[in-house]
Design a protein around this motif. Structure first.
Motif, mmCIF file in Angstrom:
data_model
loop_
_atom_site.group_PDB
_atom_site.id
_atom_site.type_symbol
_atom_site.label_atom_id
_atom_site.label_comp_id
_atom_site.label_asym_id
_atom_site.label_seq_id
_atom_site.Cartn_x
_atom_site.Cartn_y
_atom_site.Cartn_z
ATOM 1 N N ALA A 1 -39.682 -17.138 -17.218
ATOM 2 C CA ALA A 1 -38.654 -18.010 -16.647
ATOM 3 C C ALA A 1 -37.383 -17.959 -17.493
ATOM 4 O O ALA A 1 -36.270 -17.867 -16.957
ATOM 5 N N VAL A 2 -37.528 -18.009 -18.808
ATOM 6 C CA VAL A 2 -36.367 -17.935 -19.693
ATOM 7 C C VAL A 2 -35.632 -16.609 -19.511
ATOM 8 O O VAL A 2 -34.399 -16.570 -19.439
ATOM 9 N N ARG A 3 -36.382 -15.520 -19.427
ATOM 10 C CA ARG A 3 -35.753 -14.205 -19.265
ATOM 11 C C ARG A 3 -34.987 -14.130 -17.941
ATOM 12 O O ARG A 3 -33.890 -13.555 -17.874
ATOM 13 N N LEU A 4 -35.561 -14.708 -16.887
ATOM 14 C CA LEU A 4 -34.886 -14.703 -15.591
ATOM 15 C C LEU A 4 -33.629 -15.580 -15.616
ATOM 16 O O LEU A 4 -32.580 -15.199 -15.083
ATOM 17 N N PHE A 5 -33.741 -16.768 -16.216
ATOM 18 C CA PHE A 5 -32.569 -17.630 -16.343
ATOM 19 C C PHE A 5 -31.457 -16.914 -17.099
ATOM 20 O O PHE A 5 -30.280 -16.963 -16.717
ATOM 21 N N ARG A 6 -31.823 -16.224 -18.182
ATOM 22 C CA ARG A 6 -30.819 -15.541 -18.995
ATOM 23 C C ARG A 6 -30.149 -14.412 -18.200
ATOM 24 O O ARG A 6 -28.923 -14.257 -18.221
ATOM 25 N N LYS A 7 -30.952 -13.645 -17.484
ATOM 26 C CA LYS A 7 -30.401 -12.528 -16.712
ATOM 27 C C LYS A 7 -29.454 -13.034 -15.630
ATOM 28 O O LYS A 7 -28.377 -12.472 -15.413
ATOM 29 N N ALA A 8 -29.853 -14.120 -14.954
ATOM 30 C CA ALA A 8 -28.991 -14.694 -13.919
ATOM 31 C C ALA A 8 -27.739 -15.298 -14.531
ATOM 32 O O ALA A 8 -26.637 -15.179 -13.974
ATOM 33 N N ALA A 9 -27.884 -15.951 -15.695
ATOM 34 C CA ALA A 9 -26.728 -16.542 -16.368
ATOM 35 C C ALA A 9 -25.724 -15.468 -16.771
ATOM 36 O O ALA A 9 -24.511 -15.653 -16.657
ATOM 37 N N GLU A 10 -26.221 -14.338 -17.246
ATOM 38 C CA GLU A 10 -25.337 -13.243 -17.644
ATOM 39 C C GLU A 10 -24.625 -12.623 -16.447
ATOM 40 O O GLU A 10 -23.612 -11.936 -16.611
ATOM 41 N N LYS A 11 -25.140 -12.881 -15.252
ATOM 42 C CA LYS A 11 -24.480 -12.426 -14.035
ATOM 43 C C LYS A 11 -23.458 -13.448 -13.530
ATOM 44 O O LYS A 11 -22.797 -13.226 -12.524
ATOM 45 N N GLY A 12 -23.381 -14.597 -14.196
ATOM 46 C CA GLY A 12 -22.393 -15.592 -13.829
ATOM 47 C C GLY A 12 -22.918 -16.734 -13.007
ATOM 48 O O GLY A 12 -22.147 -17.434 -12.355
ATOM 49 N N ASN A 13 -24.233 -16.972 -13.031
ATOM 50 C CA ASN A 13 -24.807 -18.087 -12.287
ATOM 51 C C ASN A 13 -24.792 -19.334 -13.173
ATOM 52 O O ASN A 13 -25.500 -19.408 -14.183
ATOM 53 N N GLY A 14 -23.980 -20.318 -12.808
ATOM 54 C CA GLY A 14 -23.805 -21.499 -13.647
ATOM 55 C C GLY A 14 -25.061 -22.324 -13.802
ATOM 56 O O GLY A 14 -25.334 -22.847 -14.888
ATOM 57 N N LEU A 15 -25.837 -22.483 -12.741
ATOM 58 C CA LEU A 15 -27.043 -23.289 -12.842
ATOM 59 C C LEU A 15 -28.095 -22.606 -13.704
ATOM 60 O O LEU A 15 -28.809 -23.257 -14.456
ATOM 61 N N ALA A 16 -28.167 -21.277 -13.621
ATOM 62 C CA ALA A 16 -29.097 -20.549 -14.480
ATOM 63 C C ALA A 16 -28.718 -20.719 -15.950
ATOM 64 O O ALA A 16 -29.585 -20.888 -16.818
#
Length: 225
Positions: A137-152
């Motif tokens: 879950a952390v890895r997915l949140f980080r990957k999405a956050a690095e794509k610019g997803n604010g909630l991630a």
């Protein structure tokens, strides 16, 4: 326990002037004194999926519309896969099927859909996926956050704050909450000040320098340029 968090997507107006929003975190980090912890560190505080249907149709599709959405998902359209996954997760217009939702999220995530990554991470973190791996879950949140997803980015900050799926790291948690604020996630600035109060003066100074130099990770800056 935090209130349900709606699914957030990248809103480019916030990227047009990131230093203006990052300044609020810089000022807070410089000004707040150290005080005893003012937040609970408990499971279940990441944004959940109950209001995430913003990414799906406002009304459950039916008949021809549902058939078209299903066909698009089966043809590999990541947005359709996300929408159909949300419908199956909630049981809206289709049978509730968490395994089907997970499969669709994974398919959309493999194509780089940041919302699907965030939603899959929520499913995993809540214990409703086929695997119970907070680290994933952390890895997915980080990957999405690095794509610019604010909630991630916000969810990643909460996971690091609580030490769930990764070791507890308050400076990193503060950084990702600040990034979430820059990306337009309004809840981030509610969670950031209590966390900043727990950092040492040196940690706050390092965070300030990091935010002034670049208020977003390089990947996000590149994606938003």
């Amino acid at each position: 326990m935090h209130a349900p968090r709606p699914l957030a997507t990248l809103r480019r107006p916030f990227l047009s002037s990131p230093f203006r929003r990052a300044l609020s975190a810089v000022v807070l980090a410089a000004a707040l004194p150290l005080i005893p912890p003012a937040f609970p560190c408990m499971a279940g505080t990441t944004a959940n999926q109950e209001n995430a249907m913003q990414a799906a149709p406002s009304l459950p599709p039916a008949g021809e519309q549902l058939a078209r959405l299903t066909a698009q998902a089966e043809s590999g359209d990541p947005r359709a896969q996300l929408q159909l996954g949300l419908l199956h997760e909630e049981g809206r217009g289709v049978p509730k099927d968490l395994r089907r939702a997970e499969t669709l999220y994974r398919q959309a995530s493999s194509k780089g859909d940041a919302n699907a990554m965030n939603q899959l991470a929520l499913l995993i973190d809540s214990g409703r996926a086929s695997t119970a791996d907070p680290g994933e879950a952390v890895r997915l949140f980080r990957k999405a956050a690095e794509k610019g997803n604010g909630l991630a980015a916000y969810n990643l900050g909460l996971m690091l704050r609580e030490g769930r799926g990764a070791r507890k790291d308050w400076p990193q948690a503060a950084y990702w909450l600040a990034c979430a604020d820059v990306l337009g996630e309004p809840r981030a600035m509610k969670d950031l000040p209590p966390l900043l109060r727990q950092l040492s003066p040196d940690q706050r100074k390092a965070l300030n320098q990091r935010l002034v130099k670049s208020p977003l990770p390089p990947r996000v800056k590149q994606a938003g340029s």
